[in-house]
Design a protein around this motif. Sequence first.
Motif, PDB file in Angstrom:
ATOM      1  N   ALA A   1       0.834  -1.078   0.046  1.00 11.79           N
ATOM      2  CA  ALA A   1       0.135  -0.066   0.046  1.00 11.79           C
ATOM      3  C   ALA A   1       0.809   1.362   0.094  1.00 11.79           C
ATOM      4  CB  ALA A   1      -0.951  -0.121   1.184  1.00 11.79           C
ATOM      5  N   LYS A   2       2.136   0.967   0.668  1.00  6.95           N
ATOM      6  CA  LYS A   2       3.027   2.316   0.713  1.00  6.95           C
ATOM      7  C   LYS A   2       3.373   2.826  -0.880  1.00  6.95           C
ATOM      8  CE  LYS A   2       4.737   1.526   5.057  1.00  6.95           C
ATOM      9  NZ  LYS A   2       6.099   1.112   6.020  1.00  6.95           N
ATOM     10  N   ASP A   3       3.499   1.890  -1.878  1.00  9.11           N
ATOM     11  CA  ASP A   3       3.722   2.036  -3.242  1.00  9.11           C
ATOM     12  C   ASP A   3       2.788   2.753  -3.818  1.00  9.11           C
ATOM     13  OD1 ASP A   3       5.925   0.636  -2.890  1.00  9.11           O
ATOM     14  OD2 ASP A   3       5.059  -1.149  -3.712  1.00  9.11           O
ATOM     15  N   SER A   4       1.558   3.165  -3.052  1.00  8.39           N
ATOM     16  CA  SER A   4       0.488   3.810  -3.993  1.00  8.39           C
ATOM     17  C   SER A   4       0.933   5.231  -4.224  1.00  8.39           C
ATOM     18  CB  SER A   4      -0.716   3.768  -3.050  1.00  8.39           C
ATOM     19  OG  SER A   4      -1.339   2.800  -2.937  1.00  8.39           O
ATOM     20  N   GLY A   5       1.760   5.960  -3.384  1.00  7.19           N
ATOM     21  CA  GLY A   5       1.916   7.453  -3.558  1.00  7.19           C
ATOM     22  C   GLY A   5       2.937   7.471  -5.029  1.00  7.19           C
ATOM     23  N   SER A   6       3.897   6.257  -5.226  1.00  2.00           N
ATOM     24  CA  SER A   6       4.396   6.402  -6.555  1.00  2.00           C
ATOM     25  C   SER A   6       3.800   6.051  -7.824  1.00  2.00           C
ATOM     26  CB  SER A   6       5.765   5.388  -6.563  1.00  2.00           C
ATOM     27  OG  SER A   6       5.165   4.064  -6.254  1.00  2.00           O
ATOM     28  N   LYS A   7       2.505   5.751  -7.495  1.00  3.15           N
ATOM     29  CA  LYS A   7       1.572   5.589  -8.871  1.00  3.15           C
ATOM     30  C   LYS A   7       0.701   6.594  -9.166  1.00  3.15           C
ATOM     31  CE  LYS A   7       0.667   0.690  -7.013  1.00  3.15           C
ATOM     32  NZ  LYS A   7      -0.338  -0.039  -6.538  1.00  3.15           N
ATOM     33  N   VAL A   8       0.716   7.813  -8.260  1.00  2.57           N
ATOM     34  CA  VAL A   8       0.038   8.871  -8.752  1.00  2.57           C
ATOM     35  C   VAL A   8       0.765  10.064  -9.045  1.00  2.57           C
ATOM     36  CG1 VAL A   8      -1.602  10.468  -7.276  1.00  2.57           C
ATOM     37  CG2 VAL A   8      -1.864   7.881  -6.707  1.00  2.57           C
ATOM     38  N   GLY A   9       0.169  11.022  -9.508  1.00  2.00           N
ATOM     39  CA  GLY A   9       0.944  12.310 -10.052  1.00  2.00           C
ATOM     40  C   GLY A   9       0.133  13.165 -10.614  1.00  2.00           C
ATOM     41  N   THR A  10       0.455  14.140 -11.287  1.00  2.00           N
ATOM     42  CA  THR A  10      -0.456  15.238 -11.883  1.00  2.00           C
ATOM     43  C   THR A  10       0.214  15.398 -13.400  1.00  2.00           C
ATOM     44  OG1 THR A  10       1.250  17.209 -11.155  1.00  2.00           O
ATOM     45  CG2 THR A  10      -0.641  16.613  -9.769  1.00  2.00           C
ATOM     46  N   ALA A  11      -0.524  16.198 -13.977  1.00  2.00           N
ATOM     47  CA  ALA A  11      -0.237  16.457 -15.362  1.00  2.00           C
ATOM     48  C   ALA A  11      -0.302  17.861 -15.558  1.00  2.00           C
ATOM     49  CB  ALA A  11      -1.071  15.558 -16.496  1.00  2.00           C
ATOM     50  N   LEU A  12       0.877  18.448 -16.477  1.00  2.00           N
ATOM     51  CA  LEU A  12       0.777  19.800 -17.051  1.00  2.00           C
ATOM     52  C   LEU A  12       0.160  19.755 -18.262  1.00  2.00           C
ATOM     53  CD1 LEU A  12       4.464  20.816 -16.003  1.00  2.00           C
ATOM     54  CD2 LEU A  12       2.289  21.211 -14.506  1.00  2.00           C
ATOM     55  N   VAL A  13      -0.669  20.618 -18.702  1.00  2.00           N
ATOM     56  CA  VAL A  13      -1.358  20.929 -19.737  1.00  2.00           C
ATOM     57  C   VAL A  13      -1.256  22.345 -20.451  1.00  2.00           C
ATOM     58  CG1 VAL A  13      -3.611  20.786 -20.994  1.00  2.00           C
ATOM     59  CG2 VAL A  13      -3.070  19.180 -18.990  1.00  2.00           C
TER      60      VAL A  13
ATOM     61  N   TYR B   1      -4.149   8.571 -11.175  1.00  2.00           N
ATOM     62  CA  TYR B   1      -3.488   7.172 -11.077  1.00  2.00           C
ATOM     63  C   TYR B   1      -2.746   7.356 -12.526  1.00  2.00           C
ATOM     64  CZ  TYR B   1      -2.906   2.110 -10.211  1.00  2.00           C
ATOM     65  OH  TYR B   1      -2.551   0.942 -10.030  1.00  2.00           O
ATOM     66  N   LEU B   2      -1.201   6.876 -12.320  1.00  2.00           N
ATOM     67  CA  LEU B   2      -0.158   6.983 -13.495  1.00  2.00           C
ATOM     68  C   LEU B   2      -0.054   5.634 -13.851  1.00  2.00           C
ATOM     69  CD1 LEU B   2       2.001   9.922 -12.477  1.00  2.00           C
ATOM     70  CD2 LEU B   2      -0.088   9.906 -13.824  1.00  2.00           C
ATOM     71  N   ASP B   3      -0.240   4.427 -13.136  1.00  2.00           N
ATOM     72  CA  ASP B   3       0.192   3.051 -13.453  1.00  2.00           C
ATOM     73  C   ASP B   3      -0.735   2.701 -14.425  1.00  2.00           C
ATOM     74  OD1 ASP B   3       2.351   2.942 -11.907  1.00  2.00           O
ATOM     75  OD2 ASP B   3       1.643   0.942 -10.966  1.00  2.00           O
ATOM     76  N   PRO B   4      -0.322   1.516 -15.041  1.00  2.00           N
ATOM     77  CA  PRO B   4      -1.431   0.903 -16.132  1.00  2.00           C
ATOM     78  C   PRO B   4      -2.853   0.702 -15.556  1.00  2.00           C
ATOM     79  CG  PRO B   4       0.981  -0.237 -16.210  1.00  2.00           C
ATOM     80  CD  PRO B   4       0.792   0.587 -15.013  1.00  2.00           C
ATOM     81  N   ILE B   5      -3.863   1.187 -16.528  1.00  2.00           N
ATOM     82  CA  ILE B   5      -5.158   1.057 -16.051  1.00  2.00           C
ATOM     83  C   ILE B   5      -5.657  -0.154 -16.546  1.00  2.00           C
ATOM     84  CG2 ILE B   5      -5.522   3.448 -16.028  1.00  2.00           C
ATOM     85  CD1 ILE B   5      -6.720   3.530 -18.519  1.00  2.00           C
TER      86      ILE B   5
END
Length: 552
Positions: free
Chosen positions: A300-312, A366-370
Amino acid sequence: MVCQLMKKKTEHLKLILRKAFLLRNFRPILSFCSAMSIEVEEIVEEAKTLTIIQEGKAKVGFHGPVFYNPVQEFNRDLTVTVLRQFAADRVEDAKSKEESPNEPPQKRKKVDEKSDGSIRILDALSASGLRALRFALEVPFVDKVTANDFSDNAVESIKENIKLNGVEDKVNVMFGDAIMTMMHHRGLDKRFHAVDLDPYGSASVFLDSAVQCVADRGILMVTCTDMAVLCGNTPESCYNKYDAVTTRVKCCHEVALRILLRSIESHANRYTRYIEPLVSISIDFYVRVFVRVHTGAKKAKDSGSKVGTALVCSGCHSMEIVPMLRKIIDGNSVKFSTPVLKHSMTGADDKCVHCGNSIHQIGPMYLDPIHSKPFVSSLLQRLNSTPAEERLGTHSRLLGVLTTVNEELEVPLYYEHDQLANVVKISVPKAVNIRSAILNAGYKVSGSHCNPRALKTDAPLTFLWDLYRQVAKDTNVDREKRLDPLSAGYRILGHEIKNTVDFKLNSQAVSQAKKENLVRFQCNKGKNWGPRQKAKGSINSTQAGFQVSEVK
């Protein structure tokens, strides 16, 4: 006492007549009633006003207005297909455990399991009970299906439909607020192996209780139809519901999926749980995700590394992904840290380096594969091996959509190739030529099930813009005459081409789904399109738990 007995007999007769009316064979019953001096005129009239709809193997009856949307049949067919594969995988796991009896025992008490791997399913917002009935009739290895609703009329309708389909031994009905029902089953010995959430609008209020009542390695299935919120029309509402903001971009439907997945995982993380997306679909007027829920504080601690934002970029629509956390592995040591910001898209003035316009930030998402490609491949194999007489109503569309999903590149977000061409005011080149140029340069490219014009690639933006600069050069586009000096396209065409662009046709540029002429995208016009009007008597999901109702 006699009146109560007659009332019960009358109700039983009504049910028999409804079944007979469905089969267009109620004359023998009417003859029997006449012989027994039973008044049946009122019963017959009520039976004749009953509307029977069949989908798959299930039949549902409606009195008065019919709350049924045929466009959603694809949603239900996809759910049945996923549950069939999920149930089959569980049975295989159960068999492998029997063959390996020397495995160490589990430390934690699990949900009460049957040795045959059978599953328990919760249809949390059941309405007519159609989903629950289809699960019971069409999904193998089902032990019990619980159909829950907070409407008195819906509960009575579900009871009638259960008898109509003869699945009293498999489907049970619960009256109650979905959140309260799920919280009542959050104990390890009460959890469901599969939970289906298909609300009217947003599922956000149900996510916290849903992630608690799913068994370890169980499946959570969520639909959201509030696409205006998830696609950026009202960022403030998106923040209130999903703790994220977005704007209107061409890839908004994939953004919607990733915002929903991040919201589900965020709720799961609070209980040392995390998700594994199996299939994530944006189609028609809704998004639908299927995720496996796991338990484990370490993962569950890995969840933070799967998340991010996007610049548009607001001018040229360029995008850049910004991760939330960075995972650092050094031997047996695992550490997390915030990433060092090195935006390749922003210049010294915080403007877009490509066109000089302002940049917006959307997310978190969510940034990991969906999708799980092995799981999707299993679904396709199951569909292809299904005999013609057993195929679901939307079989061809299921094949097309899942084939497109299986071909998708596992990178976040996508562009529209004609959108990029419009920025620099050139004639839109053929998609196959654009894909060929990307492949010939050594990068990967694919389409997306979300959009027929999608361009999903790992190629850097510098190459993509060079590609369109090369098209402008080959077609003799005069930026001085065609473009405004302050426009994004004018500035982009002003940059020098630094990459070699080769438009020679590449055999991999045409997707397999297109080669096989599969139904990938359905025309979004016609009767019944969009979510149906909310059923009369329905209670707002945020107020359901505070209502008082009596059911006999």
